[in-house]
Every structure is written in structure tokens, then in C-alpha cells.
Design a protein around this motif. Structure first.
Motif, PDB file in Angstrom:
ATOM      1  N   SER A 199       1.902  -6.744  -3.683  1.00  0.00           N
ATOM      2  CA  SER A 199       1.515  -5.196  -4.008  1.00  0.00           C
ATOM      3  C   SER A 199       0.628  -5.107  -5.042  1.00  0.00           C
ATOM      4  O   SER A 199      -0.135  -4.208  -5.002  1.00  0.00           O
ATOM      5  CB  SER A 199       2.923  -4.502  -4.279  1.00  0.00           C
ATOM      6  N   ALA A 200       0.620  -6.158  -6.090  1.00  0.00           N
ATOM      7  CA  ALA A 200      -0.096  -5.979  -7.453  1.00  0.00           C
ATOM      8  C   ALA A 200      -1.770  -6.268  -6.807  1.00  0.00           C
ATOM      9  O   ALA A 200      -2.522  -5.490  -7.328  1.00  0.00           O
ATOM     10  CB  ALA A 200       0.259  -6.649  -8.457  1.00  0.00           C
ATOM     11  N   ALA A 201      -1.652  -7.026  -6.027  1.00  0.00           N
ATOM     12  CA  ALA A 201      -3.147  -7.644  -5.666  1.00  0.00           C
ATOM     13  C   ALA A 201      -3.743  -6.626  -4.481  1.00  0.00           C
ATOM     14  O   ALA A 201      -4.754  -6.324  -4.516  1.00  0.00           O
ATOM     15  CB  ALA A 201      -2.877  -8.826  -5.362  1.00  0.00           C
ATOM     16  N   PHE A 202      -2.520  -6.163  -3.521  1.00  0.00           N
ATOM     17  CA  PHE A 202      -3.062  -5.461  -2.479  1.00  0.00           C
ATOM     18  C   PHE A 202      -3.171  -3.966  -2.739  1.00  0.00           C
ATOM     19  O   PHE A 202      -4.316  -3.564  -2.402  1.00  0.00           O
ATOM     20  CB  PHE A 202      -1.974  -5.632  -1.340  1.00  0.00           C
ATOM     21  N   LEU A 203      -2.406  -3.386  -3.529  1.00  0.00           N
ATOM     22  CA  LEU A 203      -2.762  -2.063  -3.647  1.00  0.00           C
ATOM     23  C   LEU A 203      -3.886  -1.390  -4.182  1.00  0.00           C
ATOM     24  O   LEU A 203      -4.449  -0.447  -3.749  1.00  0.00           O
ATOM     25  CB  LEU A 203      -1.661  -1.539  -4.415  1.00  0.00           C
ATOM     26  N   PRO A 204      -4.437  -2.148  -5.444  1.00  0.00           N
ATOM     27  CA  PRO A 204      -5.929  -1.398  -5.759  1.00  0.00           C
ATOM     28  C   PRO A 204      -6.717  -1.547  -4.801  1.00  0.00           C
ATOM     29  O   PRO A 204      -7.848  -0.860  -4.972  1.00  0.00           O
ATOM     30  CB  PRO A 204      -5.895  -2.498  -7.044  1.00  0.00           C
ATOM     31  N   VAL A 205      -7.035  -2.746  -4.141  1.00  0.00           N
ATOM     32  CA  VAL A 205      -7.823  -2.762  -3.041  1.00  0.00           C
ATOM     33  C   VAL A 205      -7.760  -1.877  -2.125  1.00  0.00           C
ATOM     34  O   VAL A 205      -8.722  -1.348  -1.504  1.00  0.00           O
ATOM     35  CB  VAL A 205      -7.883  -4.358  -2.615  1.00  0.00           C
ATOM     36  N   TYR A 206      -6.640  -1.763  -1.490  1.00  0.00           N
ATOM     37  CA  TYR A 206      -6.346  -0.718  -0.335  1.00  0.00           C
ATOM     38  C   TYR A 206      -6.563   0.693  -0.930  1.00  0.00           C
ATOM     39  O   TYR A 206      -7.201   1.564  -0.110  1.00  0.00           O
ATOM     40  CB  TYR A 206      -4.928  -0.731   0.163  1.00  0.00           C
ATOM     41  N   THR A 207      -6.355   0.996  -2.104  1.00  0.00           N
ATOM     42  CA  THR A 207      -6.646   2.461  -2.586  1.00  0.00           C
ATOM     43  C   THR A 207      -8.096   2.550  -2.765  1.00  0.00           C
ATOM     44  O   THR A 207      -8.552   3.860  -2.365  1.00  0.00           O
ATOM     45  CB  THR A 207      -6.131   2.518  -3.930  1.00  0.00           C
ATOM     46  N   ARG A 208      -8.861   1.522  -3.203  1.00  0.00           N
ATOM     47  CA  ARG A 208     -10.384   1.846  -3.195  1.00  0.00           C
ATOM     48  C   ARG A 208     -10.976   1.733  -1.844  1.00  0.00           C
ATOM     49  O   ARG A 208     -11.754   2.784  -1.540  1.00  0.00           O
ATOM     50  CB  ARG A 208     -10.958   0.620  -4.085  1.00  0.00           C
ATOM     51  N   LEU A 209     -10.526   0.974  -0.919  1.00  0.00           N
ATOM     52  CA  LEU A 209     -10.960   0.997   0.378  1.00  0.00           C
ATOM     53  C   LEU A 209     -10.691   2.206   1.285  1.00  0.00           C
ATOM     54  O   LEU A 209     -11.544   2.962   2.088  1.00  0.00           O
ATOM     55  CB  LEU A 209     -10.409  -0.157   1.168  1.00  0.00           C
ATOM     56  N   ASP A 210      -9.544   2.609   0.904  1.00  0.00           N
ATOM     57  CA  ASP A 210      -8.903   4.143   1.549  1.00  0.00           C
ATOM     58  C   ASP A 210      -9.829   5.351   1.157  1.00  0.00           C
ATOM     59  O   ASP A 210     -10.166   6.285   1.717  1.00  0.00           O
ATOM     60  CB  ASP A 210      -7.533   4.266   1.250  1.00  0.00           C
ATOM     61  N   ARG A 211     -10.338   5.131  -0.145  1.00  0.00           N
ATOM     62  CA  ARG A 211     -11.081   6.358  -0.647  1.00  0.00           C
ATOM     63  C   ARG A 211     -12.774   6.128  -0.268  1.00  0.00           C
ATOM     64  O   ARG A 211     -13.150   6.996   0.326  1.00  0.00           O
ATOM     65  CB  ARG A 211     -11.113   6.327  -2.225  1.00  0.00           C
ATOM     66  N   ASP A 212     -12.960   4.821   0.074  1.00  0.00           N
ATOM     67  CA  ASP A 212     -14.525   4.642   0.165  1.00  0.00           C
ATOM     68  C   ASP A 212     -14.760   4.446   1.802  1.00  0.00           C
ATOM     69  O   ASP A 212     -15.914   4.850   2.210  1.00  0.00           O
ATOM     70  CB  ASP A 212     -14.994   3.298  -0.491  1.00  0.00           C
ATOM     71  N   ASP A 213     -13.863   3.844   2.540  1.00  0.00           N
ATOM     72  CA  ASP A 213     -14.055   3.492   3.824  1.00  0.00           C
ATOM     73  C   ASP A 213     -12.444   3.495   4.564  1.00  0.00           C
ATOM     74  O   ASP A 213     -11.962   2.300   4.611  1.00  0.00           O
ATOM     75  CB  ASP A 213     -14.744   2.119   4.050  1.00  0.00           C
ATOM     76  N   PRO A 214     -12.039   4.491   4.934  1.00  0.00           N
ATOM     77  CA  PRO A 214     -10.783   4.464   5.403  1.00  0.00           C
ATOM     78  C   PRO A 214     -10.476   3.364   6.793  1.00  0.00           C
ATOM     79  O   PRO A 214      -9.376   2.843   6.928  1.00  0.00           O
ATOM     80  CB  PRO A 214     -10.461   5.899   5.804  1.00  0.00           C
ATOM     81  N   GLU A 215     -11.412   3.433   7.456  1.00  0.00           N
ATOM     82  CA  GLU A 215     -11.220   2.382   8.593  1.00  0.00           C
ATOM     83  C   GLU A 215     -11.123   0.945   8.127  1.00  0.00           C
ATOM     84  O   GLU A 215     -10.267   0.137   8.690  1.00  0.00           O
ATOM     85  CB  GLU A 215     -12.561   2.304   9.533  1.00  0.00           C
ATOM     86  N   VAL A 216     -11.820   0.490   7.228  1.00  0.00           N
ATOM     87  CA  VAL A 216     -11.596  -0.856   6.624  1.00  0.00           C
ATOM     88  C   VAL A 216     -10.237  -0.861   5.881  1.00  0.00           C
ATOM     89  O   VAL A 216      -9.563  -1.821   6.056  1.00  0.00           O
ATOM     90  CB  VAL A 216     -12.723  -1.098   5.639  1.00  0.00           C
ATOM     91  N   ALA A 217      -9.816   0.219   5.172  1.00  0.00           N
ATOM     92  CA  ALA A 217      -8.426   0.072   4.592  1.00  0.00           C
ATOM     93  C   ALA A 217      -7.493   0.298   5.688  1.00  0.00           C
ATOM     94  O   ALA A 217      -6.522  -0.679   5.557  1.00  0.00           O
ATOM     95  CB  ALA A 217      -8.257   1.513   3.939  1.00  0.00           C
ATOM     96  N   ARG A 218      -7.748   0.652   7.022  1.00  0.00           N
ATOM     97  CA  ARG A 218      -6.723   0.519   7.921  1.00  0.00           C
ATOM     98  C   ARG A 218      -6.543  -1.158   8.597  1.00  0.00           C
ATOM     99  O   ARG A 218      -5.665  -1.524   8.690  1.00  0.00           O
ATOM    100  CB  ARG A 218      -6.877   1.535   9.059  1.00  0.00           C
TER     101      ARG A 218
END
Length: 181
Positions: free
Chosen positions: A50-69
Motif C-alpha cells: 500500500s505504501a508503494a502503490f497508493l501514492p502512484v495510484y493517487t497521482r495517476l487517478d488525478r492525471d490519467d484515471p484510465e491508466v490508474a484503473r
């Protein structure tokens, strides 16, 4: 509010388990076996992953939700497969364990029953962290309530089915994990 209800239901769970099974070797074996999937939850679900995944997921969700999904699907799939393999290996290892006393044998039997809860609880933690990125806090806070209610129900049911005993509670843990996911 849900977190408070979770804590109260956890207290009720412990009270019911103590009342039904007493404070002795059966509960010691159960809590030892229950500790195994929860250790993995701390390591994988709430720890380094979670510590590694969550910051990346948060950034991607903000910038490119499809890539985050896509990332979320990839990570969930990989975690599920990896932890599934870990469960299978642990189950095989537990089949080789031949405890000498009945209390250790009960702990091993309960661990075998509850090991499939491990990937489920890890997925719940991972999914919960993803939900929090989307400002959805209720499901994560409510998930332990489902576990506590399932364990309470199984413990009370086991008083009507004495042969099922603590094994029924262990099965309820796995069933609650499926419902939580």
C-alpha cells in the motif's frame, strides 16, 4: 461512526467467543491461527504494498484515471495470484506438520481452514486504500463489522452444533472475507 461500531462489535465478538469457548487452549489455538492471515494483511495489504502503490495510484487517478484503473487491475490481479500461490504453499507445508499434542494439532487445523482468508483480507485492505483515494471511507470502516458479526453468529451457532465448535468460527472468518471483498 463505522469505526466506533467496528470496535464495539469487536469487543462483542471477543466476549461471545470467550463465553462460548472459554479462555483456554481452544481460543489460544484459534487466535494463533487467526494471527497468520492478519500478519500478511499488515505486510501486504497495509504495509509495503500500500505504501508503494497508493501514492502512484493517487497521482495517476488525478492525471490519467484510465491508466490508474489499469494499474489497479494489474496490481489486484498480481496480488491475488501471488497470495494464492503463497496460500497453496503454506497449505502444503501445514499438511506436512505433525503436531504431537492436541492443542498444537488444533492450531494447525484452524490455520489450514483460515489461510484462504489471507488473500481476501489483503485485497480488502488494498481495495479500501483505493476507495479512500476516491473519498469513500465507509466500506473500509464497515468491513471489520462484517467479520465480527460472522464470527459472533458462528460462535452462537456452534452452541447448537457442538461438534462443529471453533472450526465453524474459522469457516466464518473465510466466509466473511469473501463478503468483505
Amino acid at each position: 461512526m463505522l469505526t466506533a461500531l467496528s470496535r464495539v462489535s469487536g469487543l462483542a465478538r471477543d466476549a461471545v467467543l470467550s463465553r462460548v469457548f472459554g479462555a483456554g487452549s481452544v481460543m489460544d489455538a484459534f487466535f494463533f491461527a487467526f494471527m497468520v492471515p492478519n500478519l500478511f494483511r499488515r505486510l501486504f495489504g497495509e504495509g509495503a504494498l500500500s505504501a508503494a502503490f497508493l501514492p502512484v495510484y493517487t497521482r495517476l487517478d488525478r492525471d490519467d484515471p484510465e491508466v490508474a484503473r489499469q494499474l489497479a487491475s494489474y496490481v489486484i490481479g498480481r496480488v491475488t495470484v501471488l497470495l494464492g500461490v503463497v496460500v497453496l504453499l503454506c497449505e502444503l507445508a501445514l499438511l506436512l506438520v505433525r503436531p504431537q499434542d492436541e492443542h498444537a494439532a488444533l492450531a494447525v487445523r484452524l490455520a489450514r481452514i483460515m489461510l484462504p482468508y489471507m488473500p481476501l483480507v489483503c485485497l480488502v485492505a488494498l481495495l479500501g486504500s483505493m476507495l479512500q483515494v476516491h473519498h469513500r471511507f465507509g466500506p473500509t470502516a464497515a468491513a471489520p463489522i462484517l467479520l465480527n458479526l460472522a464470527m459472533i453468529g458462528a460462535a452462537l451457532l456452534s452452541t447448537r452444533m457442538p461438534d462443529a465448535g471453533i472450526g465453524l468460527v474459522a469457516l466464518a472468518v473465510v466466509g466473511a472475507g469473501l463478503v468483505q471483498v
